[in-house]
Design a protein around this motif. Structure first.
Motif, PDB file in Angstrom:
ATOM      1  N   LEU A 158       1.002  -1.001  -0.009  1.00 50.25           N
ATOM      2  CA  LEU A 158       0.010   0.096  -0.106  1.00 50.25           C
ATOM      3  C   LEU A 158       0.977   1.226  -0.083  1.00 50.25           C
ATOM      4  CD1 LEU A 158      -2.878   1.234   0.258  1.00 50.25           C
ATOM      5  CD2 LEU A 158      -2.546   1.248   2.763  1.00 50.25           C
ATOM      6  N   LEU A 159       1.982   1.226   0.763  1.00 50.05           N
ATOM      7  CA  LEU A 159       2.743   2.344   0.886  1.00 50.05           C
ATOM      8  C   LEU A 159       4.148   1.624   1.028  1.00 50.05           C
ATOM      9  CD1 LEU A 159       0.870   4.784   3.477  1.00 50.05           C
ATOM     10  CD2 LEU A 159       1.431   5.217   0.798  1.00 50.05           C
ATOM     11  N   PRO A 160       5.128   2.071   0.339  1.00 43.92           N
ATOM     12  CA  PRO A 160       5.021   2.910  -0.977  1.00 43.92           C
ATOM     13  C   PRO A 160       4.244   2.378  -1.965  1.00 43.92           C
ATOM     14  CG  PRO A 160       7.177   1.780  -0.922  1.00 43.92           C
ATOM     15  CD  PRO A 160       6.624   1.507   0.403  1.00 43.92           C
ATOM     16  N   ILE A 161       3.586   3.066  -3.032  1.00 43.68           N
ATOM     17  CA  ILE A 161       2.853   2.495  -4.004  1.00 43.68           C
ATOM     18  C   ILE A 161       3.639   1.754  -4.899  1.00 43.68           C
ATOM     19  CG2 ILE A 161       1.618   3.576  -5.998  1.00 43.68           C
ATOM     20  CD1 ILE A 161       1.221   6.053  -4.419  1.00 43.68           C
ATOM     21  N   THR A 162       2.858   0.695  -5.346  1.00 42.68           N
ATOM     22  CA  THR A 162       3.400  -0.186  -6.081  1.00 42.68           C
ATOM     23  C   THR A 162       2.979  -0.204  -7.488  1.00 42.68           C
ATOM     24  OG1 THR A 162       3.659  -1.901  -4.130  1.00 42.68           O
ATOM     25  CG2 THR A 162       3.819  -2.814  -6.298  1.00 42.68           C
ATOM     26  N   ALA A 163       3.677  -0.675  -8.634  1.00 38.93           N
ATOM     27  CA  ALA A 163       3.252  -0.380 -10.236  1.00 38.93           C
ATOM     28  C   ALA A 163       2.089  -1.254 -10.075  1.00 38.93           C
ATOM     29  CB  ALA A 163       4.231  -0.683 -10.964  1.00 38.93           C
ATOM     30  N   ARG A 164       1.865  -2.456  -9.724  1.00 33.02           N
ATOM     31  CA  ARG A 164       0.869  -3.356 -10.260  1.00 33.02           C
ATOM     32  C   ARG A 164       0.653  -4.071  -8.930  1.00 33.02           C
ATOM     33  NH1 ARG A 164      -0.348  -6.147 -15.473  1.00 33.02           N
ATOM     34  NH2 ARG A 164       1.631  -5.748 -16.106  1.00 33.02           N
ATOM     35  N   PRO A 165      -0.403  -3.608  -7.942  1.00 34.62           N
ATOM     36  CA  PRO A 165      -0.623  -4.213  -6.723  1.00 34.62           C
ATOM     37  C   PRO A 165      -1.984  -5.373  -7.263  1.00 34.62           C
ATOM     38  CG  PRO A 165      -1.680  -2.168  -6.893  1.00 34.62           C
ATOM     39  CD  PRO A 165      -0.667  -2.101  -7.823  1.00 34.62           C
ATOM     40  N   LEU A 166      -1.656  -6.339  -6.680  1.00 28.40           N
ATOM     41  CA  LEU A 166      -2.702  -7.400  -6.926  1.00 28.40           C
ATOM     42  C   LEU A 166      -3.218  -8.229  -5.856  1.00 28.40           C
ATOM     43  CD1 LEU A 166      -0.766  -9.310  -9.803  1.00 28.40           C
ATOM     44  CD2 LEU A 166      -2.597  -7.640 -10.201  1.00 28.40           C
ATOM     45  N   ARG A 167      -4.183  -8.485  -5.955  1.00 29.32           N
ATOM     46  CA  ARG A 167      -4.855  -9.549  -4.778  1.00 29.32           C
ATOM     47  C   ARG A 167      -5.137 -10.784  -5.154  1.00 29.32           C
ATOM     48  NH1 ARG A 167      -6.066  -9.574   0.538  1.00 29.32           N
ATOM     49  NH2 ARG A 167      -7.901 -10.744   1.232  1.00 29.32           N
ATOM     50  N   LEU A 168      -4.497 -11.976  -4.763  1.00 29.60           N
ATOM     51  CA  LEU A 168      -4.501 -12.872  -5.343  1.00 29.60           C
ATOM     52  C   LEU A 168      -5.357 -14.157  -4.301  1.00 29.60           C
ATOM     53  CD1 LEU A 168      -0.627 -13.420  -5.454  1.00 29.60           C
ATOM     54  CD2 LEU A 168      -2.232 -12.629  -7.000  1.00 29.60           C
ATOM     55  N   TYR A 169      -5.954 -15.109  -5.189  1.00 29.32           N
ATOM     56  CA  TYR A 169      -6.660 -16.237  -4.514  1.00 29.32           C
ATOM     57  C   TYR A 169      -6.249 -17.612  -5.313  1.00 29.32           C
ATOM     58  CZ  TYR A 169     -11.310 -17.639  -2.494  1.00 29.32           C
ATOM     59  OH  TYR A 169     -12.328 -18.278  -1.975  1.00 29.32           O
ATOM     60  N   ALA A 170      -5.578 -18.188  -4.478  1.00 32.15           N
ATOM     61  CA  ALA A 170      -5.061 -19.533  -5.021  1.00 32.15           C
ATOM     62  C   ALA A 170      -5.552 -20.891  -4.534  1.00 32.15           C
ATOM     63  CB  ALA A 170      -3.513 -19.667  -4.768  1.00 32.15           C
ATOM     64  N   VAL A 171      -6.258 -21.830  -5.300  1.00 32.18           N
ATOM     65  CA  VAL A 171      -7.095 -22.885  -4.809  1.00 32.18           C
ATOM     66  C   VAL A 171      -6.249 -23.963  -5.410  1.00 32.18           C
ATOM     67  CG1 VAL A 171      -9.276 -23.927  -4.936  1.00 32.18           C
ATOM     68  CG2 VAL A 171      -8.845 -21.384  -4.846  1.00 32.18           C
ATOM     69  N   PRO A 172      -6.220 -25.038  -4.742  1.00 30.06           N
ATOM     70  CA  PRO A 172      -5.783 -26.519  -5.215  1.00 30.06           C
ATOM     71  C   PRO A 172      -6.791 -27.006  -6.289  1.00 30.06           C
ATOM     72  CG  PRO A 172      -6.462 -26.816  -3.174  1.00 30.06           C
ATOM     73  CD  PRO A 172      -6.627 -25.417  -3.329  1.00 30.06           C
ATOM     74  N   VAL A 173      -6.128 -27.556  -7.270  1.00 29.50           N
ATOM     75  CA  VAL A 173      -6.889 -28.395  -8.284  1.00 29.50           C
ATOM     76  C   VAL A 173      -7.631 -29.577  -7.660  1.00 29.50           C
ATOM     77  CG1 VAL A 173      -6.952 -29.306 -10.749  1.00 29.50           C
ATOM     78  CG2 VAL A 173      -5.830 -27.207 -10.023  1.00 29.50           C
ATOM     79  N   GLN A 174      -6.600 -30.372  -7.087  1.00 30.23           N
ATOM     80  CA  GLN A 174      -7.171 -31.636  -6.592  1.00 30.23           C
ATOM     81  C   GLN A 174      -6.597 -31.633  -4.909  1.00 30.23           C
ATOM     82  OE1 GLN A 174      -8.916 -33.852  -7.899  1.00 30.23           O
ATOM     83  NE2 GLN A 174      -8.727 -32.881  -9.996  1.00 30.23           N
ATOM     84  N   PRO A 175      -7.267 -31.129  -4.387  1.00 26.97           N
ATOM     85  CA  PRO A 175      -7.316 -30.952  -2.870  1.00 26.97           C
ATOM     86  C   PRO A 175      -6.849 -32.580  -2.109  1.00 26.97           C
ATOM     87  CG  PRO A 175      -8.933 -29.923  -3.254  1.00 26.97           C
ATOM     88  CD  PRO A 175      -8.964 -30.618  -4.452  1.00 26.97           C
ATOM     89  N   GLY A 176      -5.516 -32.412  -1.389  1.00 27.43           N
ATOM     90  CA  GLY A 176      -5.345 -33.745  -0.799  1.00 27.43           C
ATOM     91  C   GLY A 176      -4.348 -34.686  -1.607  1.00 27.43           C
ATOM     92  N   ALA A 177      -4.409 -34.165  -2.916  1.00 27.95           N
ATOM     93  CA  ALA A 177      -3.430 -35.118  -3.911  1.00 27.95           C
ATOM     94  C   ALA A 177      -2.045 -34.530  -4.049  1.00 27.95           C
ATOM     95  CB  ALA A 177      -4.227 -35.348  -5.357  1.00 27.95           C
ATOM     96  N   GLN A 178      -1.243 -35.325  -4.678  1.00 28.82           N
ATOM     97  CA  GLN A 178       0.010 -34.575  -4.937  1.00 28.82           C
ATOM     98  C   GLN A 178       0.464 -34.968  -6.365  1.00 28.82           C
ATOM     99  OE1 GLN A 178       2.390 -33.230  -2.848  1.00 28.82           O
ATOM    100  NE2 GLN A 178       3.505 -32.561  -4.440  1.00 28.82           N
ATOM    101  N   PRO A 179       0.062 -33.570  -7.256  1.00 29.41           N
ATOM    102  CA  PRO A 179       0.161 -33.832  -8.792  1.00 29.41           C
ATOM    103  C   PRO A 179       1.766 -33.691  -8.988  1.00 29.41           C
ATOM    104  CG  PRO A 179      -1.177 -31.904  -8.174  1.00 29.41           C
ATOM    105  CD  PRO A 179      -0.382 -32.381  -6.743  1.00 29.41           C
ATOM    106  N   ALA A 180       1.929 -34.635 -10.273  1.00 29.69           N
ATOM    107  CA  ALA A 180       3.228 -34.511 -10.553  1.00 29.69           C
ATOM    108  C   ALA A 180       3.591 -33.407 -11.460  1.00 29.69           C
ATOM    109  CB  ALA A 180       3.376 -35.898 -11.672  1.00 29.69           C
ATOM    110  N   PRO A 181       4.962 -33.492 -11.417  1.00 29.06           N
ATOM    111  CA  PRO A 181       5.545 -31.945 -12.190  1.00 29.06           C
ATOM    112  C   PRO A 181       4.861 -32.031 -13.422  1.00 29.06           C
ATOM    113  CG  PRO A 181       7.170 -32.967 -11.103  1.00 29.06           C
ATOM    114  CD  PRO A 181       6.186 -34.024 -11.010  1.00 29.06           C
ATOM    115  N   GLY A 182       4.542 -30.852 -14.019  1.00 30.52           N
ATOM    116  CA  GLY A 182       3.791 -30.571 -15.506  1.00 30.52           C
ATOM    117  C   GLY A 182       2.437 -30.924 -15.298  1.00 30.52           C
ATOM    118  N   GLN A 183       1.872 -31.356 -14.300  1.00 27.37           N
ATOM    119  CA  GLN A 183       0.380 -31.537 -14.193  1.00 27.37           C
ATOM    120  C   GLN A 183      -0.434 -30.202 -13.445  1.00 27.37           C
ATOM    121  OE1 GLN A 183      -1.446 -34.015 -15.544  1.00 27.37           O
ATOM    122  NE2 GLN A 183       0.504 -34.649 -16.651  1.00 27.37           N
TER     123      GLN A 183
END
Length: 486
Positions: A127-152
């Motif tokens: 917020l201070l100092p002012i950032t060029a591109r401030p973002l609000r992020l919302y991250a969700v697992p695709v398969q909760p509880g699973a361990q996806p392989a790299p590239g998936q």
């Protein structure tokens, strides 16, 4: 640390009282205003973040459904102004992303590790100092509880720009800061004026006290017609000034009277010695002169002793010994009976009554009362000691003509003598000494004559009980614990 604290305390104590009051008031107001501003800021930020999170939750649900079903993310995701998305694998590699985003993942490794198992909300940029591109992020697992392989597909990230939200919060902070500063300035000004108005009477009191200290008499504090603390203080100080002036006037009158009384025997002594030295004298004449000088010197010593005794200090009840007043009065009455006519002195004494005090001083009280009764009164003379309402009452009554009722209020004043006793020996200090000793023993003196009554130091209730003829002098003293219990 201790020295620095004492130094700061000393500097703070040297500031004017109104400045300290205003500083304390301003500090308290600053804490209150800061707390209120912080509360408002947090509530507004929570409301703005809640609105962003609702939009992000809807966008994230579409992205996650598309990632699970294998549908094209570009068609499922929202791509309005300021809205972005990413699809990440378990190694934080970007599998797909909205156009306009810089290369690289929006999540840090730590955020990704948590997002593989649970929902993660996060902010990118400050917020201070002012950032060029401030973002609000919302991250969700695709398969909760699973361990996806790299590239998936492992995590979907929905993002929205916070420019408007941050701008609103910055503007709110600025407005709160200005409003708080203005409120603090107004409150400090009002507090200063209130403190000055409240302390104005105290400053007047100080100025008038300075005039009194400079020697001006008859000055009284100007007390406002209110009943607040300052007004009560002013009235108390006025009462104290009146008492001090009264005491000063009594002491001045006492010094004048004492000087007059001392001058007479000193003049007689000087005259006798001068006459003895004018011409040769015989041995008999010189002896007569020396005897007269010795008598005058004895009178001077007695007068000086009496004047010193008038300044007796109050008795400390807890430390004072018990004095058997019954035995004291009985012994002194027996001494006065020696050489007196039969049936002149009588006594009515209840045995075993005691008070706490000085036996020698109390003996002088009884001696003075008996002397006055024998010298100015008429037989029969009665000395009595009894108990009255938890007090020890000592009274001496004579059957003489009594005092003039108008003289009673002045009977215990120093060097005051009734017109009928001016031709008799004495200095007019007997009852003054009695009153001083009684006052030092926290008691009360009553002088009653020919139906008139006068109380000095009225500290006890109860009516006088004595014969109506003649003169009665009554002394009331607090009884000792053993005597009161009896």
């Amino acid at each position: 640390m201790g020295t620095g604290s004492r130094t700061r305390g000393a500097r703070w104590g040297r500031l004017p009282l109104r400045v300290r009051l205003v500083a304390g008031f301003a500090s308290a107001m600053l804490v209150v205003l800061t707390g209120a501003g912080g509360f408002v800021y947090l509530r507004v930020r929570y409301a703005l973040d809640l609105r962003l999170d609702e939009d992000l939750a809807a966008q994230s649900a579409q992205l996650t459904d598309a990632a699970r079903t294998g549908a094209p993310l570009a068609s499922a995701a929202r791509t309005g102004p300021g809205e972005y998305w990413q699809l990440l694998d378990s190694t934080n590699h970007v599998l797909a992303a909205a156009p306009g985003l810089p290369a690289g993942s929006l999540l840090t490794p730590g955020q990704l590790a948590r997002a593989l198992h649970q929902l993660v909300r996060a902010d990118r940029g400050t917020l201070l100092p002012i950032t060029a591109r401030p973002l609000r992020l919302y991250a969700v697992p695709v398969q909760p509880g699973a361990q996806p392989a790299p590239g998936q597909p492992a995590v979907t990230v929905a993002a929205v720009r916070r420019d408007q939200r941050d701008e609103a919060l910055r503007e709110l902070i600025g407005q709160l800061a200005l409003a708080n500063l203005a409120a603090l300035a107004v409150a400090s000004l009002v507090g200063y004026r209130l403190a000055r108005a409240a302390l104005a009477p105290v400053e007047r009191y100080r100025g008038e006290a300075a005039r009194i200290a400079a020697g001006e008499t008859g000055v009284r504090l100007a007390v406002p017609a209110t009943d607040d603390e300052v007004a009560r203080l002013g009235r108390t100080l006025n009462d104290m000034l009146a008492a001090l002036e009264s005491a000063l006037e009594r002491e001045r009158r006492f010094i004048n009277d004492a000087s007059h009384e001392l001058r007479t025997p000193l003049t007689l002594l000087s005259t006798e010695l001068e006459l003895a030295l004018r011409r040769p004298r015989t041995t008999a004449e010189l002896e007569q002169t020396l005897r007269a000088a010795a008598a005058d010197t004895a009178d001077l010593i007695a007068l000086a002793d009496t004047l010193l005794a008038l300044g007796v200090q109050p008795v400390q009840d807890a430390a004072a010994p018990e004095v058997d007043v019954s035995a004291l009065v009985a012994g002194l009455v027996d001494r006065y009976r020696v050489g007196a006519a039969p049936d002149t002195l009588h006594e009515r004494i209840v045995p075993g009554l005691a008070v706490r005090g000085d036996a020698a001083r109390l003996g002088r009280v009884v001696t003075n009362l008996l002397d006055n009764a024998v010298r100015y009164g008429a037989p029969p003379i009665t000395a009595s000691v009894d108990r009255a309402d938890g007090m020890v009452r000592l009274a001496v009554h004579d059957s003489g003509p009594g005092m003039d009722p108008e003289f009673l209020p002045h009977a215990a004043e120093r060097f005051r003598r009734a017109d009928t006793s001016r031709t008799s020996p004495g200095t007019g200090l007997g009852l003054s000494l009695v009153e001083a000793i009684v006052r030092a023993h926290h008691g009360e003196l009553r002088i009653c004559s020919a139906g008139a009554h006068h109380r000095i130091g009225a500290v006890f209730a109860g009516e006088c009980r004595h014969p109506t003829n003649g003169t009665t002098v009554t002394v009331l003293l607090p009884a000792a614990p053993t005597s009161a219990a009896a």
